[in-house]
Design an enzyme around this catalytic site. Structure first.
Site, PDB file in Angstrom:
ATOM      1  N   HIS A   1      41.919  37.614  39.731  1.00 18.08           N
ATOM      2  CA  HIS A   1      42.139  36.171  39.654  1.00 18.08           C
ATOM      3  C   HIS A   1      43.635  35.904  39.620  1.00 18.08           C
ATOM      4  CE1 HIS A   1      38.037  34.786  37.858  1.00 18.08           C
ATOM      5  NE2 HIS A   1      37.869  35.754  38.735  1.00 18.08           N
TER       6      HIS A   1
ATOM      7  N   GLU B   1      45.450  34.098  37.625  1.00 20.70           N
ATOM      8  CA  GLU B   1      46.028  34.213  36.289  1.00 20.70           C
ATOM      9  C   GLU B   1      46.235  35.668  35.882  1.00 20.70           C
ATOM     10  OE1 GLU B   1      42.900  30.832  35.899  1.00 20.70           O
ATOM     11  OE2 GLU B   1      43.249  32.587  37.164  1.00 20.70           O
TER      12      GLU B   1
END
Length: 157
Positions: A51, A53
């Site tokens: 992801h 993040e």
């Protein structure tokens, strides 16, 4: 400056879009410097944890040579999922800015709010809605493109 950093996260989201990934981007900032960048790359990497993040946080940790990201801020184009929200909290990131809410998997207020669950040692301050329209437009465009592709495949059969 917050808007400028979110624009950098939007640049990352566009990179994911170009790769055919769900267009989410993130940057981690400390003392006015971007120390981590990331965009979704799950399909390319075939890794569930790829992801935006997670990539940005990993780069920031490497930059600081520490798992503790005290006094750092993360800017994300979509509300973090449970995995990313938990990682943000474990890394002790001080502030989270996210653009668009995620009504399917948002873990900082939309579906539930991990930042209010008792027991963590650190809780970030959450800011939502910064450049939400821009982030939502990228997402809407991406999913419209995916629907068109699917429709064309169906029509060819």
């Amino acid at each position: 400056m917050d808007e400028e950093y979110m624009r950098e996260a939007l640049i990352e989201a566009r990179k994911a879009y170009e790769l055919g990934e769900i267009p989410v981007g993130a940057v981690v900032v400390k003392d006015g410097t971007i120390i981590g960048r990331g965009h979704n790359s799950r399909q390319r990497d075939q890794q569930v944890s790829s992801h935006a993040e997670m990539t940005a946080i990993s780069q920031a940790c490497a930059f600081l040579n520490s798992w503790r990201l005290d006094d750092c801020t993360i800017y994300v184009t979509l509300e973090p999922c449970p995995m990313c929200a938990g990682t943000i909290m474990q890394a002790r990131i001080s502030h989270v800015y996210f653009a668009a809410e995620d009504p399917k998997a948002g873990a900082l207020g939309s579906v539930f709010d991990l930042s209010v669950v008792q027991g963590f040692s650190s809780y970030p301050i959450i800011h939502q809605g910064l450049l939400a329209r821009e982030a939502k437009n990228i997402m809407d465009s991406f999913f419209a493109k995916m629907r068109d592709k699917r429709r064309k495949r169906t029509d060819e059969l």
